[in-house]
Design a protein around this motif. Structure first.
Motif, PDB file in Angstrom:
ATOM      1  N   LEU B 405       0.833  -1.207   0.000  1.00 52.30           N
ATOM      2  CA  LEU B 405       0.000   0.000   0.000  1.00 52.30           C
ATOM      3  C   LEU B 405       0.864   1.252   0.000  1.00 52.30           C
ATOM      4  O   LEU B 405       0.587   2.219  -0.705  1.00 52.30           O
ATOM      5  N   SER B 406       1.931   1.184   0.799  1.00 54.26           N
ATOM      6  CA  SER B 406       2.739   2.400   0.896  1.00 54.26           C
ATOM      7  C   SER B 406       3.554   2.615  -0.369  1.00 54.26           C
ATOM      8  O   SER B 406       4.067   3.706  -0.586  1.00 54.26           O
ATOM      9  N   SER B 407       3.674   1.577  -1.191  1.00 48.63           N
ATOM     10  CA  SER B 407       4.473   1.767  -2.401  1.00 48.63           C
ATOM     11  C   SER B 407       3.625   2.180  -3.605  1.00 48.63           C
ATOM     12  O   SER B 407       4.164   2.390  -4.680  1.00 48.63           O
ATOM     13  N   VAL B 408       2.312   2.280  -3.413  1.00 48.78           N
ATOM     14  CA  VAL B 408       1.505   2.829  -4.513  1.00 48.78           C
ATOM     15  C   VAL B 408       1.796   4.330  -4.592  1.00 48.78           C
ATOM     16  O   VAL B 408       1.690   5.025  -3.590  1.00 48.78           O
ATOM     17  N   THR B 422     -13.790   9.835  -3.814  1.00 45.82           N
ATOM     18  CA  THR B 422     -13.634   9.846  -2.371  1.00 45.82           C
ATOM     19  C   THR B 422     -12.418   9.010  -2.010  1.00 45.82           C
ATOM     20  O   THR B 422     -11.851   8.314  -2.852  1.00 45.82           O
ATOM     21  N   LYS B 423     -12.033   9.071  -0.756  1.00 47.61           N
ATOM     22  CA  LYS B 423     -10.880   8.294  -0.310  1.00 47.61           C
ATOM     23  C   LYS B 423     -11.121   6.811  -0.531  1.00 47.61           C
ATOM     24  O   LYS B 423     -10.244   6.074  -0.995  1.00 47.61           O
ATOM     25  N   TRP B 424     -12.350   6.371  -0.211  1.00 46.60           N
ATOM     26  CA  TRP B 424     -12.652   4.946  -0.360  1.00 46.60           C
ATOM     27  C   TRP B 424     -12.613   4.540  -1.831  1.00 46.60           C
ATOM     28  O   TRP B 424     -12.063   3.498  -2.180  1.00 46.60           O
ATOM     29  N   GLN B 425     -13.201   5.394  -2.705  1.00 47.05           N
ATOM     30  CA  GLN B 425     -13.154   5.074  -4.142  1.00 47.05           C
ATOM     31  C   GLN B 425     -11.720   4.997  -4.630  1.00 47.05           C
ATOM     32  O   GLN B 425     -11.371   4.136  -5.434  1.00 47.05           O
ATOM     33  N   THR B 426     -10.887   5.906  -4.130  1.00 48.56           N
ATOM     34  CA  THR B 426      -9.479   5.895  -4.519  1.00 48.56           C
ATOM     35  C   THR B 426      -8.809   4.603  -4.077  1.00 48.56           C
ATOM     36  O   THR B 426      -8.072   3.968  -4.835  1.00 48.56           O
ATOM     37  N   ILE B 427      -9.082   4.205  -2.846  1.00 45.95           N
ATOM     38  CA  ILE B 427      -8.474   2.980  -2.341  1.00 45.95           C
ATOM     39  C   ILE B 427      -8.955   1.789  -3.146  1.00 45.95           C
ATOM     40  O   ILE B 427      -8.165   0.928  -3.572  1.00 45.95           O
ATOM     41  N   TRP B 428     -10.256   1.757  -3.408  1.00 41.74           N
ATOM     42  CA  TRP B 428     -10.840   0.587  -4.066  1.00 41.74           C
ATOM     43  C   TRP B 428     -10.411   0.488  -5.524  1.00 41.74           C
ATOM     44  O   TRP B 428     -10.167  -0.583  -6.046  1.00 41.74           O
ATOM     45  N   LYS B 429     -10.331   1.646  -6.214  1.00 43.25           N
ATOM     46  CA  LYS B 429     -10.100   1.604  -7.656  1.00 43.25           C
ATOM     47  C   LYS B 429      -8.642   1.784  -8.045  1.00 43.25           C
ATOM     48  O   LYS B 429      -8.251   1.398  -9.137  1.00 43.25           O
ATOM     49  N   VAL B 430      -7.865   2.431  -7.196  1.00 39.34           N
ATOM     50  CA  VAL B 430      -6.488   2.719  -7.589  1.00 39.34           C
ATOM     51  C   VAL B 430      -5.479   2.048  -6.659  1.00 39.34           C
ATOM     52  O   VAL B 430      -4.587   1.348  -7.109  1.00 39.34           O
ATOM     53  N   GLY B 434      -3.287  -1.428  -7.433  1.00 30.41           N
ATOM     54  CA  GLY B 434      -1.853  -1.200  -7.513  1.00 30.41           C
ATOM     55  C   GLY B 434      -1.084  -2.030  -6.514  1.00 30.41           C
ATOM     56  O   GLY B 434       0.059  -2.419  -6.752  1.00 30.41           O
ATOM     57  N   ALA B 435      -1.724  -2.313  -5.380  1.00 30.14           N
ATOM     58  CA  ALA B 435      -1.029  -3.069  -4.332  1.00 30.14           C
ATOM     59  C   ALA B 435      -1.205  -4.564  -4.505  1.00 30.14           C
ATOM     60  O   ALA B 435      -0.583  -5.346  -3.782  1.00 30.14           O
ATOM     61  N   ALA B 436      -2.041  -4.969  -5.475  1.00 33.30           N
ATOM     62  CA  ALA B 436      -2.361  -6.393  -5.601  1.00 33.30           C
ATOM     63  C   ALA B 436      -1.138  -7.310  -5.723  1.00 33.30           C
ATOM     64  O   ALA B 436      -1.087  -8.346  -5.055  1.00 33.30           O
ATOM     65  N   PRO B 437      -0.129  -6.964  -6.547  1.00 29.09           N
ATOM     66  CA  PRO B 437       1.030  -7.859  -6.609  1.00 29.09           C
ATOM     67  C   PRO B 437       1.706  -8.033  -5.244  1.00 29.09           C
ATOM     68  O   PRO B 437       2.093  -9.136  -4.873  1.00 29.09           O
ATOM     69  N   GLY B 438       1.801  -6.945  -4.508  1.00 24.86           N
ATOM     70  CA  GLY B 438       2.418  -7.032  -3.178  1.00 24.86           C
ATOM     71  C   GLY B 438       1.588  -7.875  -2.234  1.00 24.86           C
ATOM     72  O   GLY B 438       2.120  -8.635  -1.426  1.00 24.86           O
ATOM     73  N   ILE B 439       0.262  -7.747  -2.356  1.00 20.96           N
ATOM     74  CA  ILE B 439      -0.623  -8.556  -1.514  1.00 20.96           C
ATOM     75  C   ILE B 439      -0.437 -10.030  -1.853  1.00 20.96           C
ATOM     76  O   ILE B 439      -0.387 -10.895  -0.979  1.00 20.96           O
ATOM     77  N   LEU B 440      -0.292 -10.300  -3.150  1.00 17.49           N
ATOM     78  CA  LEU B 440      -0.082 -11.689  -3.570  1.00 17.49           C
ATOM     79  C   LEU B 440       1.239 -12.233  -3.038  1.00 17.49           C
ATOM     80  O   LEU B 440       1.333 -13.410  -2.694  1.00 17.49           O
ATOM     81  N   THR B 441       2.252 -11.366  -2.978  1.00 22.83           N
ATOM     82  CA  THR B 441       3.515 -11.803  -2.377  1.00 22.83           C
ATOM     83  C   THR B 441       3.255 -12.260  -0.946  1.00 22.83           C
ATOM     84  O   THR B 441       3.756 -13.306  -0.516  1.00 22.83           O
ATOM     85  N   GLY B 442       2.466 -11.487  -0.224  1.00 19.03           N
ATOM     86  CA  GLY B 442       2.116 -11.873   1.138  1.00 19.03           C
ATOM     87  C   GLY B 442       1.395 -13.201   1.163  1.00 19.03           C
ATOM     88  O   GLY B 442       1.667 -14.059   2.001  1.00 19.03           O
ATOM     89  N   ARG B 532       0.908 -11.784 -14.028  1.00 17.02           N
ATOM     90  CA  ARG B 532      -0.117 -11.246 -14.922  1.00 17.02           C
ATOM     91  C   ARG B 532      -0.620  -9.897 -14.428  1.00 17.02           C
ATOM     92  O   ARG B 532      -0.849  -8.986 -15.217  1.00 17.02           O
ATOM     93  N   LEU B 533      -0.768  -9.792 -13.107  1.00 16.25           N
ATOM     94  CA  LEU B 533      -1.200  -8.508 -12.550  1.00 16.25           C
ATOM     95  C   LEU B 533      -0.168  -7.423 -12.819  1.00 16.25           C
ATOM     96  O   LEU B 533      -0.502  -6.308 -13.178  1.00 16.25           O
ATOM     97  N   ARG B 534       1.099  -7.798 -12.645  1.00 15.33           N
ATOM     98  CA  ARG B 534       2.164  -6.815 -12.867  1.00 15.33           C
ATOM     99  C   ARG B 534       2.171  -6.351 -14.300  1.00 15.33           C
ATOM    100  O   ARG B 534       2.346  -5.173 -14.580  1.00 15.33           O
TER     101      ARG B 534
END
Lengths: 292, 542
Positions: B405-408, B422-430, B434-442, B532-534
């Motif tokens: 998250l912090s690297s987006v 809104t903040k939530w829309q930003t988190i959900w859509k952007v 963007g953090a998905a590959p990092g989440i997958l690493t986890g 694929r996400l990357r």
């Protein structure tokens, strides 16, 4: 990578050794009037009144008073750290995102105070498009980038979205280049195209004001001149505020210029006047490249 | 060669240069990497060789000893050591006749060795393998073939006998199982009935009677099949003259390794390997396959992933995006990180106390009260085991997600907000995409940790032998309350809890190898997803 802005500044000091009418003339694109007569008589769109801004204990803006008139281009110039970007970001309350920012004074958008309590910040930002220093397209397709603002407003109608994409891209002068690859990733475009895409993206939500934070500082001269032409086109329909480090750009593209120094507004006036007969000694020194 | 005016650098200077350039550290780190790689490949190679070699049909050696003749595979050799003479270990099998599968013979006492061409190894459903000779094949007491022809006859008749055996197993497992479940269902409904409701009682009784009739019919059919499968008998003879008669349907495989060519052996190898991967275990897990354990492991890891990703991501989102950074958030972060260091057995105890007894008990009270005192969710099961492992691995996902998250880039968030999101829309859509590959690493790290964990499972739902899988054709298909088998636990059970651990040793190696492969396969899947996400994110490096 060479910074085009940095390359052009020494050239500037050669081009205008002394401020004078010929110098400003030389900086303008050929055939363009110095300042539209309409720009002088226009109504104010944005009014900044006695604006103080603090980052924690540090004051970044000191009592700024400024009017931006409808359908004109206002350029903010000044050395790095003078507060011009901070002021730009104060106009659509992007500074809210930074912890410890405090604002006093007011900003009126068409008469409505943006810093009044209970203002709908989200709705406000929809009325003010913003283009950033570094192009920042989303890692999505070109199409999805343009319709992003509409989608978050809940527009689902495919036809409306398609139409918005075409109009916005045409307005941003990008349509002919990308109309056949709308579904491709925006990250595959060149830097200049990306920046124009960001402009198209901002236009798609139909804003009234366009805020541009050094939109050309990462672009080559050709891409820069395209953006400048675009700014000239867009001012028919939008009020534009542009922050720039490039004095030629300010001289070429803007109707009004505001010069900042250390968080203070030193001088604001018609671009023609600021560049030819500045009333402040400091402005003259800066424009002629003696400091900054 | 020294040039004019310049002298060769002295050894000291050269040494300094070596240190200054950091060459020493490059070498050191390269050596450390090489050592790690060597240890890993050594371990995997050792497991693979020990495990995979087991399925290759080995020659049957006949030898004379002071105690009589002996026939078997040579399974180990021991060189002379001081007083101890050199010895050879024979796998003689025939557990039912000899009482043990293995025999150590002193090399000095071994007489002439030969490899009789007609020696066979018979893999049986019960009592392990038989090593000896095929004496004859008979049907209803009438001898069909004997001597050399008997092996061929048995081989030819084997598929038929096995399909009969398969039918019996299907009926026992599926049809009888279904009937039993419906009878149990009836019993429960009867218990829940008001005592005065005579018509309903009569209806239930009629239903039960119909089921019992069907049950009887099934039993008769089963008896018929069993009798038929007992008609074909194979008479086996050991090297020391004992005979053993077993139904041909109890034979899994007939192998005559001494007269099988390399291709034939390869076929047997493949068949054995396939049985191991796809079959059910036999003989208290020391024989047969480990499919239920593979299935249980994969399913548990998948359920765990489904639980741990939302939990971890939501936690990290709040910590990183919403919570005001202060001492509270910092201490929560420290606590989450420390959670990763808690011994896994402690999580097991927690899972047992909280999930199984408290939550499971409450669920049973609320929804399965008619089955009490038999617990449904109030006992270990795949759901509770997965949840326990999800708790165990959640710190990994939280830490990785926070990083991601912090690297987006801030510029993307600002772009979105400037467009009126809104903040939530930003988190959900952007931010989240963007953090998905990092989440997958986890997730990859969490899966690797979770798949190899055994201790907490032993308290929360793993069993030595599960009667039914947690996912099958019976409504409602997913049975989260069921106990399950797990490769890691299988290793422990077969290797250290089995009565016949010597015979099960290769199974332990193979199971370990398979566990490794399952983890690798799950990780490869996640890695592919991440790549694929990357790519979709345009190769940006966040």
């Amino acid at each position: 990578m060479p910074n085009p802005g940095a390359l052009m500044e020494p050239e500037l000091s050669r081009a205008i050794p002394e401020p004078g009418p010929q110098a400003a003339e030389a900086l303008r694109p050929r055939g363009l009037p110095l300042t539209d007569a309409a720009a002088i008589t226009a109504q104010p769109m944005l009014q900044v009144r006695n604006l103080d801004l603090y980052y924690g204990d540090k004051q970044a803006l000191h009592g700024v008073d400024l009017d931006v008139k409808e359908h004109t281009v206002m350029a903010f110039i000044g050395p790095s750290g003078c507060g011009k970007s901070t002021l730009l970001r104060a106009l659509n309350r992007m500074n809210d995102l930074i912890d410890g920012v405090r604002v006093q004074g007011s900003v009126l958008l068409a008469g409505q105070d943006l810093y009044a309590p209970g203002v709908d910040v989200i709705g406000l930002r929809k009325r003010m498009g913003m283009v950033f220093q570094k192009s920042n397209p989303f890692p999505k397709s070109i199409y999805e980038n343009v319709v992003y603002g509409l989608r978050i407003q809940g527009v689902r109608d495919r036809h409306a979205l398609d139409e918005a994409v075409e109009t916005s891209l045409k307005r941003a002068g990008l349509w002919d280049e990308v109309k056949d690859r709308l579904s491709e990733s925006a990250l595959g475009m060149s830097g200049g195209q990306q920046q124009r895409l960001c402009i198209a993206r901002a236009l798609a939500v139909k804003p009234e004001v366009l805020l541009m934070d050094e939109p050309c500082s990462a672009l080559d001269p050709i891409a820069t001149s395209r953006i400048e032409e675009l700014i000239f086109e867009l001012k028919k329909d939008y009020t534009i505020v542009i922050v720039t480090h490039n004095m030629q750009q300010a001289a070429r593209a803007s109707d009004y210029t505001a010069f900042f120094w250390l968080g203070k507004l030193i001088e604001v006036g018609l671009t023609e006047k600021v560049f030819t007969t500045p009333s402040e000694r400091m402005t003259e020194d800066y424009i002629t490249g003696r400091f900054g | 060669m020294a040039r004019n005016g310049t002298s060769l650098p002295s050894g000291l200077q050269r040494g300094r240069e070596f240190l200054r350039r950091g060459s020493a550290f490059v070498w050191l780190s390269a050596a450390a990497l090489a050592l790690s790689l060597l240890m890993i490949t050594g371990l995997v190679g050792f497991i693979a060789v020990k495990g995979l070699g087991f399925f290759w049909p080995r020659a049957l050696v006949q030898a004379t000893t002071p105690e009589g003749p002996l026939l078997g595979e040579i399974s180990a050799r021991e060189a002379a050591l001081g007083e101890e003479p050199a010895k050879v270990q024979f796998r003689v099998a025939n557990r039912d006749l000899y009482g043990q599968d293995f025999r150590w013979i002193k090399v000095a006492e071994l007489g002439a060795q030969q490899r009789p061409a007609d020696a066979v190894l018979v893999e049986r459903l019960e009592n392990g393998a038989f090593i000896g000779f095929v004496a004859s094949v008979s049907e209803n007491g009438r001898v069909l073939a004997s001597g050399d022809a008997a092996f061929e006859e048995a081989l030819g008749r084997l598929p038929e006998a096995q399909s009969l055996q398969g039918d019996i197993r299907t009926i026992e497992k599926d049809e009888v199982g279904t009937l039993n479940r419906r009878l149990e269902d009836l019993r429960l409904r009867r218990r829940g009935l008001a005592p005065a409701d005579a018509t309903a009682l009569a209806r239930l009784e009629a239903e039960e009677k119909a089921l019992r009739v069907r049950y009887e019919a099934l039993q008769t059919r089963l008896d018929g099949l069993r009798a038929k499968s007992a008609e074909l008998q194979i008479i086996l003879r050991t090297v020391d003259g004992q005979t053993k008669e077993i139904p041909l349907s109890a034979v899994v495989r007939l192998v005559a390794p001494n007269r099988t060519g390399i291709l034939g052996k390869a076929g047997i190898y493949a068949a054995r390997l396939w049985e191991f991967v796809s079959g059910d275990p036999r003989e208290s897990n020391t024989e047969g396959g480990i499919f239920p354990a593979i299935f249980g492991t994969v399913l548990m890891v998948l359920i765990m992933s489904l639980m741990v990703v939302p939990l971890g991501v939501v936690t990290a989102l709040f910590l990183r995006e919403y919570a005001r950074d202060g001492w509270l958030v910092r201490s929560v972060r420290v606590a989450v990180n420390n959670l990763a260091g808690v011994p896994s057995i402690v999580f097991g105890v927690f899972g047992l106390g909280f999930f199984v007894y408290t939550m499971g008990g409450a669920i049973d009270q609320a929804f399965f009260a008619d089955r009490l005192p038999t617990p449904t969710y109030g006992t270990g099961g795949i759901l509770w085991a997965s949840l326990t492992l999800a708790l165990l691995t959640v710190p990994v996902v939280v830490v990785a997600t926070e990083e991601a998250l912090s690297s987006v880039p801030r510029s993307l968030r600002e772009a979105s907000l400037a467009l009126g999101a809104t903040k939530w829309q930003t988190i959900w859509k952007v931010v989240l995409p963007g953090a998905a590959p990092g989440i997958l690493t986890g997730l990859i790290l969490a899966m690797a940790r979770g798949a190899g964990e055994v201790a907490p499972l032993m308290l929360t739902g793993v069993v030595k032998l599960a009667p039914a899988m947690p996912l099958d054709g019976q409504f409602p298909y997913f049975h989260f309350d069921r106990k399950f088998m797990h490769l890691g636990f299988h290793i422990y059970d077969v290797g250290f809890q089995s009565p016949n651990s010597e015979a099960a040793k290769p199974m332990v190696y193979m199971t370990a190898l398979l566990l490794l492969l399952v983890v690798v396969a799950l990780n490869l899947f996640a890695l592919r997803l991440r790549r694929r996400l990357r790519e979709r994110l345009g190769g940006s490096t966040f």
